[in-house]
Design a protein around this motif. Structure first.
Motif, mmCIF file in Angstrom:
data_model
loop_
_atom_site.group_PDB
_atom_site.id
_atom_site.type_symbol
_atom_site.label_atom_id
_atom_site.label_comp_id
_atom_site.label_asym_id
_atom_site.label_seq_id
_atom_site.Cartn_x
_atom_site.Cartn_y
_atom_site.Cartn_z
ATOM 1 N N ASP A 84 0.727 -1.275 0.115
ATOM 2 C CA ASP A 84 -0.197 0.033 -0.004
ATOM 3 C C ASP A 84 0.710 1.472 0.032
ATOM 4 O OD1 ASP A 84 -2.166 -1.605 0.020
ATOM 5 O OD2 ASP A 84 -2.692 -1.451 2.066
ATOM 6 N N ALA A 85 2.158 1.521 0.434
ATOM 7 C CA ALA A 85 2.996 2.223 0.456
ATOM 8 C C ALA A 85 3.900 2.759 -0.777
ATOM 9 C CB ALA A 85 3.814 2.079 1.870
ATOM 10 N N LEU A 86 3.695 1.662 -1.603
ATOM 11 C CA LEU A 86 4.526 1.697 -2.902
ATOM 12 C C LEU A 86 4.161 2.897 -3.545
ATOM 13 C CD1 LEU A 86 4.742 -1.893 -4.194
ATOM 14 C CD2 LEU A 86 6.714 -0.886 -3.424
ATOM 15 N N ALA A 87 5.269 3.547 -3.999
ATOM 16 C CA ALA A 87 5.200 4.942 -4.676
ATOM 17 C C ALA A 87 4.643 4.583 -6.340
ATOM 18 C CB ALA A 87 6.444 5.570 -4.672
ATOM 19 N N ASP A 88 4.024 5.449 -6.926
ATOM 20 C CA ASP A 88 3.634 5.206 -8.346
ATOM 21 C C ASP A 88 4.810 4.952 -9.310
ATOM 22 O OD1 ASP A 88 0.989 5.364 -9.577
ATOM 23 O OD2 ASP A 88 1.697 7.115 -10.636
ATOM 24 N N GLY A 89 4.908 4.052 -9.873
ATOM 25 C CA GLY A 89 5.897 3.694 -10.756
ATOM 26 C C GLY A 89 7.285 2.824 -9.916
ATOM 27 N N ALA A 90 7.081 2.579 -8.902
ATOM 28 C CA ALA A 90 8.140 2.121 -8.120
ATOM 29 C C ALA A 90 8.803 0.451 -8.883
ATOM 30 C CB ALA A 90 7.830 1.612 -6.717
ATOM 31 N N VAL A 91 9.899 0.333 -8.896
ATOM 32 C CA VAL A 91 10.193 -0.900 -9.218
ATOM 33 C C VAL A 91 10.448 -1.669 -8.071
ATOM 34 C CG1 VAL A 91 12.075 -2.173 -10.480
ATOM 35 C CG2 VAL A 91 11.573 0.093 -11.282
ATOM 36 N N LEU A 92 10.080 -2.810 -8.023
ATOM 37 C CA LEU A 92 9.832 -3.909 -6.826
ATOM 38 C C LEU A 92 10.761 -5.117 -7.127
ATOM 39 C CD1 LEU A 92 8.773 -4.668 -3.865
ATOM 40 C CD2 LEU A 92 6.880 -5.843 -5.101
ATOM 41 N N PHE A 116 7.159 -5.416 -10.710
ATOM 42 C CA PHE A 116 7.863 -6.273 -10.114
ATOM 43 C C PHE A 116 8.737 -7.126 -11.074
ATOM 44 C CE2 PHE A 116 8.053 -10.668 -8.517
ATOM 45 C CZ PHE A 116 8.971 -10.712 -7.684
ATOM 46 N N ILE A 117 9.934 -7.314 -10.585
ATOM 47 C CA ILE A 117 10.887 -7.981 -11.506
ATOM 48 C C ILE A 117 11.814 -8.576 -10.320
ATOM 49 C CG2 ILE A 117 13.017 -7.920 -12.947
ATOM 50 C CD1 ILE A 117 11.915 -4.976 -13.765
ATOM 51 N N ALA A 118 11.465 -10.106 -10.373
ATOM 52 C CA ALA A 118 12.551 -10.859 -9.326
ATOM 53 C C ALA A 118 13.869 -11.049 -9.723
ATOM 54 C CB ALA A 118 11.795 -12.349 -9.409
ATOM 55 N N GLY A 119 14.796 -11.002 -8.732
ATOM 56 C CA GLY A 119 16.254 -11.239 -9.007
ATOM 57 C C GLY A 119 17.031 -11.977 -8.138
ATOM 58 N N HIS A 120 18.241 -12.460 -8.437
ATOM 59 C CA HIS A 120 18.911 -13.202 -7.599
ATOM 60 C C HIS A 120 20.304 -13.060 -7.869
ATOM 61 C CE1 HIS A 120 20.380 -17.309 -6.138
ATOM 62 N NE2 HIS A 120 20.723 -16.359 -5.345
ATOM 63 N N PRO A 121 21.223 -12.137 -6.957
ATOM 64 C CA PRO A 121 22.622 -12.042 -7.199
ATOM 65 C C PRO A 121 23.395 -13.384 -6.866
ATOM 66 C CG PRO A 121 21.889 -10.896 -5.304
ATOM 67 C CD PRO A 121 20.563 -11.625 -5.757
ATOM 68 N N LEU A 145 17.908 -12.102 -13.428
ATOM 69 C CA LEU A 145 16.841 -11.416 -13.418
ATOM 70 C C LEU A 145 15.771 -12.300 -14.017
ATOM 71 C CD1 LEU A 145 17.577 -7.709 -14.030
ATOM 72 C CD2 LEU A 145 17.450 -8.837 -11.886
ATOM 73 N N THR A 146 14.487 -12.467 -13.350
ATOM 74 C CA THR A 146 13.557 -13.503 -14.193
ATOM 75 C C THR A 146 12.175 -12.392 -14.324
ATOM 76 O OG1 THR A 146 12.919 -14.319 -11.766
ATOM 77 C CG2 THR A 146 14.521 -15.374 -13.102
ATOM 78 N N PRO A 147 12.325 -11.598 -15.195
ATOM 79 C CA PRO A 147 11.198 -10.881 -15.221
ATOM 80 C C PRO A 147 9.834 -11.505 -15.688
ATOM 81 C CG PRO A 147 12.543 -10.613 -17.197
ATOM 82 C CD PRO A 147 13.209 -11.359 -16.281
ATOM 83 N N GLN A 148 8.493 -10.577 -15.575
ATOM 84 C CA GLN A 148 7.302 -11.400 -15.754
ATOM 85 C C GLN A 148 7.247 -11.120 -17.487
ATOM 86 O OE1 GLN A 148 7.108 -12.241 -12.734
ATOM 87 N NE2 GLN A 148 4.924 -12.012 -13.171
ATOM 88 N N ASP A 149 6.224 -11.822 -17.998
ATOM 89 C CA ASP A 149 5.890 -11.724 -19.273
ATOM 90 C C ASP A 149 4.925 -10.384 -19.531
ATOM 91 O OD1 ASP A 149 5.841 -11.950 -21.948
ATOM 92 O OD2 ASP A 149 4.266 -13.890 -22.086
ATOM 93 N N LEU A 159 12.922 -2.921 -16.167
ATOM 94 C CA LEU A 159 13.846 -3.816 -16.436
ATOM 95 C C LEU A 159 15.388 -3.292 -17.023
ATOM 96 C CD1 LEU A 159 14.552 -7.060 -16.606
ATOM 97 C CD2 LEU A 159 13.587 -7.000 -18.733
ATOM 98 N N SER A 160 15.335 -2.399 -17.785
ATOM 99 C CA SER A 160 16.604 -1.637 -18.416
ATOM 100 C C SER A 160 17.340 -0.961 -17.080
ATOM 101 C CB SER A 160 16.406 -0.734 -19.395
ATOM 102 O OG SER A 160 15.759 -1.398 -20.592
ATOM 103 N N ARG A 161 16.354 -0.254 -16.193
ATOM 104 C CA ARG A 161 17.012 0.427 -15.132
ATOM 105 C C ARG A 161 17.584 -0.484 -13.841
ATOM 106 N NH1 ARG A 161 12.191 4.134 -12.978
ATOM 107 N NH2 ARG A 161 13.859 4.971 -11.574
ATOM 108 N N LEU A 162 16.846 -1.797 -13.614
ATOM 109 C CA LEU A 162 17.127 -2.468 -12.776
ATOM 110 C C LEU A 162 18.453 -3.335 -13.218
ATOM 111 C CD1 LEU A 162 16.519 -3.746 -10.086
ATOM 112 C CD2 LEU A 162 15.249 -5.590 -11.142
#
Lengths: 309, 309
Positions: A84-92, A116-121, A145-149, A159-162
């Protein structure tokens, strides 16, 4: 377009390393930290690696990048408490060691205004907690990174920014399907850890060899397994519960192969043993050539271990 | 009474390290080297770590200490070829990773004028050959001696001299029964290596994950196993053939425990997993406190891996 305010939820080895790496990278971003544990928050406060917030909402509000760095099993609950606190356009994003379970749990509760873009370093050490982190942890390591379709242009931009964010921390970025990630990591990380935990437990339980003997003569090989097995037990419990299918599949292969080796030993089949042992050197060489390990004998940990007389 | 002329048969990692360590120790002893391989002899000649002899007899004659440093499976034949040349009162020892098979084979062919005391320095790296040795390899590591039940005063004196020799190379010495040695080493060294060889082979054989993926993401844990699995295949083949009973016993325990972990994963028993994972940290701490491993995260092999930000 880089991120201006980064929220990190969970300040352990990985979360605190990201905070430090952001600072060291010179990127002009504010770092906000939150951890569910008051002790960890108090400790983080003394480290001067970001603004420690009293609530997840406070950390997340106005952040354009939110990074979940909790154990995999805690991510759904942590996310539910902050969407609920996520900002507009936030990348999660997240840093969990398994991806299908995280994607399934988080994609459906991420609001449409966020991406939402899942990731794993693929990086870490056997230590845990906010003090264990360091800025160079991700250097020359891969982040998957394992992005959604999701064809929305802003999703692709996110995705590019992340990707650029991880690159700025020194990592190399790879895009992969979540299921493939879980299979690849089952063999390169999850089953190796399971085996390490297991042999340490087997050694401890022997009635015929004392623990002090095991410790004393551990330089014969056993000590290597104790390092992996010293990793965070909660994190690893969650990994095995979340990546059950791939782990059981790889484990089945491992056990089958081990039974064949066992049989070769029982029947004195030296050629079979030698044939299998000989193949391993090439893989070691490739790991070193790919920059994923040091060529120093014994990892250079022993005196004189640089191979020089 | 220290040794005046030391013959080393087999100039690989261990043999060449002993030669270097003798030189570095300042003990006033002549070192003679022999290896069955002409290539190894030629290479050893350029290293300036001892007088390289054309035959084992030449290396051994007049030596008061003869050290067998060949793979375990080659020791009986190597010894048969040099017993006639052994000097009166010579101490004969070995550095093999298994002891019962070596003791049984060598004790009966050692002439009465010599004193056979089997031994095993718990030290090494994943590399092999004369170039891989270094003088400090044995420092702070244990060397286990498994003497015969021989009450002759000169045998006991030989044991004291051999202990003093290893101590002079920086090692700590422990006396143990050969069978007990083989059981202890099965868990601290042999089975860990077998598991490492096995998982590398399992990974190579997967049709669903490519070798380049495995190498790329090996920092997740797999890379550690590639180091152990890069060890000399002939040496390890011989170890498993020579220590069959103890290896199969420990391997049975390991497999049983792994099946229990597998079941806990299949049925989602997180408490069982956590309970087992949590026990391992204490063993790790003990290994470090006993000086058998470095406390540096990731063995300090990665940049910044000293735990500092």
């Amino acid at each position: 377009m880089s991120f201006a305010r980064i929220a990190i939820i969970g300040v352990g080895l990985i979360g605190s390393s990201i905070a430090r790496a952001v600072g060291a990278s010179g990127m002009n971003a504010e770092v906000r930290l939150y951890d569910a544990s008051p002790d960890v928050r108090a400790r983080a406060q003394t480290l001067n690696i970001g603004l420690v917030c009293a609530t997840a909402e406070e950390a997340v509000c106005d952040a354009d990048l939110v990074i979940l760095a909790t154990p995999v099993g805690a991510m759904a609950a942590a996310t539910a408490g902050l969407v609920d606190a996520l900002a507009d356009g936030a990348v999660l994003t997240d840093v969990g060691s398994t991806k299908r379970a995280v994607v399934d749990a988080l994609a459906k509760i991420t609001p449409a205004r966020a991406y939402f873009i899942a990731g794993h370093p693929i990086a870490g050490t056997e230590q845990s907690g906010p003090d264990a982190g360091f800025a160079s942890l991700f250097e020359n390591r891969w982040t998957i990174l394992t992005p959604q379709d999701d064809a929305r242009p802003r999703y692709q931009e996110a995705l590019s920014r992340l990707s650029a964010f991880w690159t700025a921390l020194g990592a190399r970025v790879e895009i992969m399907d979540a299921d493939r990630h879980d299979l690849v990591l089952a063999i390169t990380s999850h089953v190796p850890h399971l085996i390490a935990f297991n042999i340490v437990a087997t050694a401890e339980d022997l009635e015929t060899v004392t623990e002090s003997e095991i410790v004393k003569y551990s330089a014969g090989g056993f000590r290597d397994f104790t390092r992996l097995a010293a990793s965070d037990p909660v994190m690893w419990r969650d990994v095995f519960l979340a990546n059950k299918d791939a782990v059981l599949e790889i484990l089945g292969r491992f056990t089958e192969d081990l039974a064949a080796l066992q049989r070769a030993i029982r029947w004195g089949d030296g050629d079979a043993l030698h044939g299998i042992f000989e193949r391993a050197r090439r893989v070691r060489r490739e790991v070193i050539e790919a920059g994923q390990d040091t060529p120093a004998p014994n990892w250079g940990r022993d005196q004189g271990g640089d191979g020089k007389s």
